[in-house]
Design a protein around this motif. Structure first.
Motif, PDB file in Angstrom:
ATOM      1  N   UNK A 474      -5.474 -14.809 -27.693  1.00  0.00           N
ATOM      2  CA  UNK A 474      -5.446 -13.355 -27.498  1.00  0.00           C
ATOM      3  C   UNK A 474      -5.283 -13.018 -26.007  1.00  0.00           C
ATOM      4  N   UNK A 475      -5.933 -13.807 -25.145  1.00  0.00           N
ATOM      5  CA  UNK A 475      -5.819 -13.583 -23.701  1.00  0.00           C
ATOM      6  C   UNK A 475      -4.362 -13.711 -23.260  1.00  0.00           C
ATOM      7  N   UNK A 476      -3.647 -14.664 -23.872  1.00  0.00           N
ATOM      8  CA  UNK A 476      -2.233 -14.862 -23.517  1.00  0.00           C
ATOM      9  C   UNK A 476      -1.358 -13.773 -24.128  1.00  0.00           C
ATOM     10  N   UNK A 477      -1.623 -13.436 -25.387  1.00  0.00           N
ATOM     11  CA  UNK A 477      -0.712 -12.498 -26.058  1.00  0.00           C
ATOM     12  C   UNK A 477      -0.965 -11.059 -25.660  1.00  0.00           C
ATOM     13  N   UNK A 478      -2.226 -10.700 -25.402  1.00  0.00           N
ATOM     14  CA  UNK A 478      -2.574  -9.277 -25.269  1.00  0.00           C
ATOM     15  C   UNK A 478      -3.347  -8.911 -24.013  1.00  0.00           C
ATOM     16  N   UNK A 479      -3.764  -9.914 -23.232  1.00  0.00           N
ATOM     17  CA  UNK A 479      -4.666  -9.566 -22.133  1.00  0.00           C
ATOM     18  C   UNK A 479      -4.209 -10.136 -20.790  1.00  0.00           C
ATOM     19  N   UNK A 480      -2.916 -10.275 -20.592  1.00  0.00           N
ATOM     20  CA  UNK A 480      -2.339 -10.550 -19.275  1.00  0.00           C
ATOM     21  C   UNK A 480      -2.890 -11.818 -18.605  1.00  0.00           C
ATOM     22  N   UNK A 481      -3.326 -12.816 -19.363  1.00  0.00           N
ATOM     23  CA  UNK A 481      -3.835 -14.040 -18.730  1.00  0.00           C
ATOM     24  C   UNK A 481      -2.673 -14.970 -18.402  1.00  0.00           C
ATOM     25  N   UNK A 516       3.835 -16.976 -26.419  1.00  0.00           N
ATOM     26  CA  UNK A 516       4.558 -15.801 -25.926  1.00  0.00           C
ATOM     27  C   UNK A 516       3.648 -14.575 -25.967  1.00  0.00           C
ATOM     28  N   UNK A 517       3.846 -13.667 -24.979  1.00  0.00           N
ATOM     29  CA  UNK A 517       3.076 -12.417 -25.027  1.00  0.00           C
ATOM     30  C   UNK A 517       3.612 -11.568 -26.155  1.00  0.00           C
ATOM     31  N   UNK A 518       2.716 -10.808 -26.793  1.00  0.00           N
ATOM     32  CA  UNK A 518       3.234  -9.786 -27.695  1.00  0.00           C
ATOM     33  C   UNK A 518       3.862  -8.721 -26.819  1.00  0.00           C
ATOM     34  N   UNK A 519       4.836  -7.997 -27.335  1.00  0.00           N
ATOM     35  CA  UNK A 519       5.539  -7.018 -26.513  1.00  0.00           C
ATOM     36  C   UNK A 519       4.543  -6.106 -25.806  1.00  0.00           C
ATOM     37  N   UNK A 520       3.389  -5.865 -26.428  1.00  0.00           N
ATOM     38  CA  UNK A 520       2.498  -4.868 -25.855  1.00  0.00           C
ATOM     39  C   UNK A 520       1.842  -5.288 -24.547  1.00  0.00           C
ATOM     40  N   UNK A 521       1.740  -6.587 -24.259  1.00  0.00           N
ATOM     41  CA  UNK A 521       1.001  -6.974 -23.062  1.00  0.00           C
ATOM     42  C   UNK A 521       1.785  -6.748 -21.781  1.00  0.00           C
TER      43      UNK A 521
END
Ligand SMILES: Cc1cc2nc3c(=O)[nH]c(=O)nc-3n(C[C@H](O)[C@H](O)[C@H](O)COP(=O)(O)OP(=O)(O)OC[C@H]3O[C@@H](n4cnc5c(N)ncnc54)[C@H](O)[C@@H]3O)c2cc1C
Length: 540
Positions: A474-481, A516-521
């Motif tokens: 989640x940190x990678x997909x949605x939280x800019x880690x 991969x990041x989700x588009x939203x991040x």
């Protein structure tokens, strides 16, 4: 700087960020993704402005993750006679804990131990507790004096020799990094573009006005510009360095003071925190936090490079020594130290010592139109954001300011979130459920969704802690880690529990490089439908 491999997910994500930032002119670019910059970006974006927030390191990677984690009225302001400030801070504390962020900000009883020969007497502290709670309209009950016996029941490691009772009051605490992350989510949900590891290296100027920033990507090395109608400098301890880019002759606007903390293993569960009086004005805290004990803080003038601030061995000795006035020595063993950190208070200029300086916000307008903001309290981050937005409004008068209270993303009582999670995912252990509910609120259901799709993500990152691998994804997909440090220190609690082994860091780095990041991040999220403002409702 790290060389990112062609084809790496991290490189793709950097390119997506650049694409978003180079698209058109932003109304506001905020330099600094600490809580002040994030809050400003959130308030500005939900007022209809197109906003970007840019940080040279990670979001909340500096002062905003180095606090004492208190959302508080400020007992020391009461001692300084600033009753109005305590009243306002209490109101903000309660708004966050009760309504706007109950998943992230929890109430906590505090004890002020009174020893024979100590700096304060029972009558003074008894009266102080009462006034402090009155300024919060007694909404947590009246502050009072409690017996030594009752105090020792709440805090098993409390030193009782010479103890003549304790004052008792209520404040709130948080995990500052996670709250900052949720404010980042809030800004992104309102359409802001967020970019970390992007350093502002210069300002763009046309006809004597600042019209954007020059940036350098610290991960893949590229340099480019971002255009803006207004630039806000929220660079915390670096605020004067950015001001010097606008006006090389600018005199300093602030001074810095270092505060260090340590986290130690908690031997027995405490049901209250300690506010330990050191002299007439200074206190040290011992606070149960993330199943450990947070101790500190120090207060020393600081003139070095803000990036080099660190908790030294001398700081550790001072913190342990000050805690030992009220905490039994077995609870303060050096081998129990799990984590240490330091941050810099940004204080208004002045001659007095830093320990008695007011923690005020300093806002200045530069000669070429840049707004600079620094200092203040974590507790009042929403108010600071509004104040900066008012200043932006003076430069962009067409803008309407949305001052309605908005809840933070995921807002819900953590016990209710946990109840639903438990019912939906009965295999998840109780401590993991409670941990996810308290750090993500209703967003915990997104993590549970990842686990439902891949049950291996329910595995603990370290067997001794409640963080699970779904949080890393989640940190990678949605939280800019981007870095394992982002994950172990600020997205999860692995490091503060002393569990971030080299092997865990390497495994996390692999996940970050392949997810991969989700588009939203990394690109703007679709703006949610705006609510009708209260002022408009009234007119209808
Ligand atoms: C020891 C200590 C304890 C505290 N405890 C409490 C507490 O318990 N409760 C409370 O209410 N308040 C507390 N505070 C105050 C609170 O932590 C701060 O007011 C708050 O975190 C300041 O946030 P900021 O965004 O201004 O600064 P920061 O969090 O430092 O953010 C500034 C950001 O600017 C970025 N930046 C710098 N230069 C550049 C550049 N060139 N380009 C791009 N980005 C750049 C940095 O990377 C950084 O992330 C405490 C402060 C300290 C130091």
């Amino acid at each position: 700087m790290r060389a990112l491999r062609a084809g790496s997910r991290l490189l793709e994500r950097r390119q997506a960020i650049r694409g978003s930032l180079e698209r058109g002119v932003f109304d506001v670019v905020v330099i600094g993704g600490g809580i002040v910059g994030l809050s400003t970006a959130w308030q500005a974006a939900r007022s209809g402005l197109r906003v970007a927030v840019i940080d040279a390191g990670d979001f909340a990677g500096a002062t905003s993750s180095a606090s004492t984690k208190l959302v508080h009225g400020g007992l020391r302001y009461l001692a300084m006679g600033d009753v109005r400030l305590v009243y306002e801070n209490h109101a903000e504390r309660r708004a966050l804990g009760d309504k706007l962020a109950p998943h992230l900000v929890q109430s906590m009883p505090f004890l002020v131990p009174l020893y024979e020969g100590g700096p304060h007497g029972r009558v003074k502290i008894g009266a102080g507790m009462l006034v402090y709670s009155a300024l919060s309209r007694f909404e947590d009950g009246p502050g009072r004096l409690v017996s030594s016996k009752k105090a020792a029941d709440l805090v098993p490691a409390l030193k009782t020799e010479g103890l003549r009772g304790c004052g008792q009051y209520v404040d709130h605490q948080m995990n500052d990094s996670r709250v900052a992350l949720m404010v980042a989510h809030a800004a992104a949900d309102s359409g802001a573009v967020l970019a970390n590891y992007l350093e502002v290296v210069g300002l763009r100027e046309v006809a004597g006005r600042i019209v954007g920033v020059e940036v350098k990507d610290r991960l893949e090395g590229s340099e480019y510009g971002v255009d803006a109608r207004v630039v806000v400098n929220a660079a915390g301890p670096w605020v004067d360095r950015i001001r010097a880019m606008e006006d090389p002759a600018a005199a300093p606007s602030v001074r810095l003071s270092k505060g260090a903390h340590i986290v130690v293993r908690q031997h027995q569960r405490w049901q209250a925190a300690l506010t330990i009086p050191l002299d007439a004005g200074r206190v040290s805290f011992a606070i149960p936090w993330e199943d450990q004990l947070l101790l500190g803080t120090t207060d020393q003038p600081y003139e070095g490079d803000p990036g080099a601030v660190a908790c030294t061995d001398a700081d550790v000795r001072q913190i342990l020594d000050e805690a030992s006035r009220a905490v039994e020595p077995e609870q303060l063993a050096a081998q129990d130290i799990r984590y240490r950190f330091a941050g810099l208070r940004v204080l208004p200029l002045g001659d007095g010592d830093t320990q008695h300086a007011k923690r005020e916000t300093v806002v200045t307008h530069g000669p070429r139109g840049m707004i600079s903001v620094a200092g203040g309290k974590w507790t009042t981050f929403r108010r600071i954001g509004y104040e900066v937005l008012q200043r932006v409004h003076e430069l962009l008068p067409a803008v309407e300011i949305d001052t309605d209270d908005a809840v933070l993303p995921g807002a819900a009582h953590p016990d209710l979130v946990a109840r639903v999670l438990r019912a939906s995912y009965p295999d998840l252990p109780d401590d993991v459920v409670a941990h996810l509910a308290r750090h993500y609120g209703t967003y915990a259901h997104e993590l549970a969704g990842l686990i439902a799709a891949d049950p291996a993500l329910a595995r603990r990152i370290h067997p001794d802690g409640p963080d699970v691998w779904a949080q890393v994804v989640y940190a990678a997909t949605d939280e800019w880690a981007f870095d394992s440090d982002d994950v172990v220190r600020r997205r999860t609690t692995v490091e503060v529990r002393g569990l971030a082994t080299a092997e865990i860091r390497a495994d996390i780095a692999k996940v970050l490089a392949s997810t991969p990041a989700r588009a939203r991040a990394d690109v703007p999220r679709p703006r949610r439908r705006r609510r009708v403002r209260r002022s408009q409702e009234r007119q209808l």
